[in-house]
Write a protein that holds these residues in place. Structure first.
Motif, short mmCIF file in Angstrom:
data_model
loop_
_atom_site.label_atom_id
_atom_site.label_comp_id
_atom_site.label_asym_id
_atom_site.label_seq_id
_atom_site.Cartn_x
_atom_site.Cartn_y
_atom_site.Cartn_z
N LYS A 66 62.93 31.53 46.39
CA LYS A 66 63.89 30.61 45.96
C LYS A 66 65.19 31.10 45.89
N ALA A 67 65.11 32.66 46.02
CA ALA A 67 66.35 33.56 45.80
C ALA A 67 67.37 33.02 46.92
N ARG A 68 68.56 33.24 46.15
CA ARG A 68 69.86 32.64 47.14
C ARG A 68 70.64 33.86 47.72
N THR A 69 69.89 34.56 48.89
CA THR A 69 70.40 35.41 49.49
C THR A 69 70.62 35.35 51.17
N TYR A 70 70.49 34.11 51.33
CA TYR A 70 70.35 34.00 52.91
C TYR A 70 71.85 34.54 53.48
N THR A 71 71.45 35.06 54.57
CA THR A 71 72.68 35.41 55.58
C THR A 71 72.11 35.68 56.89
N PRO A 72 72.78 35.30 58.13
CA PRO A 72 72.14 35.37 59.25
C PRO A 72 71.71 36.96 59.47
N ALA A 73 72.23 37.64 58.82
CA ALA A 73 71.95 39.26 59.17
C ALA A 73 70.38 39.34 58.58
N CYS A 74 69.83 38.53 57.98
CA CYS A 74 68.52 38.70 57.28
C CYS A 74 67.51 38.41 58.40
N THR A 75 67.93 37.68 59.42
CA THR A 75 67.08 37.06 60.42
C THR A 75 65.81 38.00 61.08
N TYR A 76 66.31 39.49 61.17
CA TYR A 76 65.63 40.26 61.64
C TYR A 76 65.55 41.55 60.69
N PRO A 77 64.55 42.20 60.93
CA PRO A 77 64.38 43.58 60.00
C PRO A 77 65.41 44.45 60.26
N PHE A 78 65.91 45.36 59.25
CA PHE A 78 66.87 46.47 59.33
C PHE A 78 66.40 47.64 58.55
N THR A 79 66.95 48.73 59.02
CA THR A 79 66.51 50.02 58.09
C THR A 79 67.93 50.70 58.19
N THR A 80 68.26 51.12 57.00
CA THR A 80 69.59 51.91 56.91
C THR A 80 69.20 53.32 56.63
N PHE A 81 69.94 54.42 57.37
CA PHE A 81 69.22 55.61 57.29
C PHE A 81 70.78 56.82 56.80
N ARG A 82 70.32 57.35 55.72
CA ARG A 82 71.28 58.37 55.32
C ARG A 82 70.64 59.62 55.26
N ILE A 83 71.16 60.84 56.53
CA ILE A 83 70.60 61.94 56.46
C ILE A 83 71.49 62.90 56.16
N PRO A 84 71.36 63.55 55.02
CA PRO A 84 72.25 64.61 54.53
C PRO A 84 72.47 65.81 55.63
N SER A 85 73.70 65.94 55.58
CA SER A 85 74.13 67.06 56.70
C SER A 85 75.27 68.08 56.04
N PRO A 86 75.19 69.35 55.95
CA PRO A 86 76.05 70.12 55.30
C PRO A 86 77.42 70.25 56.18
N GLY A 87 78.35 70.75 55.39
CA GLY A 87 79.87 70.77 56.24
C GLY A 87 80.53 69.78 56.25
N LYS A 88 81.59 69.87 57.12
CA LYS A 88 82.48 68.64 57.25
C LYS A 88 82.09 67.66 57.90
N ALA A 89 80.96 67.60 58.50
CA ALA A 89 80.31 66.32 59.16
C ALA A 89 80.10 65.33 58.30
N GLY A 90 79.45 65.81 56.98
CA GLY A 90 79.01 64.88 56.04
C GLY A 90 77.72 64.12 56.61
N PRO A 91 77.26 63.39 55.65
CA PRO A 91 75.79 62.66 55.89
C PRO A 91 75.92 61.74 57.27
N LEU A 92 74.72 61.84 57.92
CA LEU A 92 74.55 60.98 59.38
C LEU A 92 74.34 59.63 58.55
N GLU A 93 75.13 58.71 58.73
CA GLU A 93 74.58 57.13 58.54
C GLU A 93 74.61 56.19 59.51
N PHE A 94 73.58 55.60 59.61
CA PHE A 94 73.40 54.65 60.56
C PHE A 94 72.51 53.33 60.19
#
Length: 94
Positions: free
Chosen positions: A16-44
Motif C-alpha cells: 500500500k506504499a505510495r511510491t509508484y513510478t515507472p522507474a520501479c518497473t525493473y530492478p536497479f542498482t546504484t554504485f558509488r565507488i570511492p576514487s582518490p584524486g580529482k576524478a572523485g567517486p565513480l557513480e553509475f
C-alpha cells in the motif's frame, strides 16, 4: 567491522506504499565507488529488464535513481519494524 565483511539491511516495502513510478518497473542498482584524486567517486546505475542490462553514468540519471531509492526506503518500514514484520510472517508458515 572487519575487512571483507558487510552489513545487510532489510526493509519491507508495504504494497500500500505510495511510491509508484515507472522507474520501479525493473530492478536497479546504484554504485558509488570511492576514487582518490580529482576524478572523485565513480557513480553509475545498473538497470536490468527482461532482455537487457544498461549502465547509466550521466549525473542526472544517477541523481534521479538516488532520489528514487531515497523515496523507496523512506516509504518502507524501518529495519526494526521490518524484522518484526518478517518474524511475524514467518510464524504463519511454521
Amino acid at each position: 567491522m572487519s575487512p571483507g565483511s558487510c552489513i545487510v539491511q532489510l526493509q519491507v516495502l508495504p504494497f500500500k506504499a505510495r511510491t509508484y513510478t515507472p522507474a520501479c518497473t525493473y530492478p536497479f542498482t546504484t554504485f558509488r565507488i570511492p576514487s582518490p584524486g580529482k576524478a572523485g567517486p565513480l557513480e553509475f546505475v545498473y538497470l536490468e529488464d527482461f532482455h537487457d542490462g544498461r549502465y547509466l553514468d550521466e549525473q542526472d540519471d544517477v541523481e534521479t535513481y538516488s532520489h528514487l531509492w531515497a523515496r523507496l526506503t523512506g516509504a518502507a518500514l524501518d529495519p526494526v519494524a521490518s524484522r518484526e514484520y518478517l518474524l511475524r510472517e514467518a510464524d504463519n508458515y511454521v
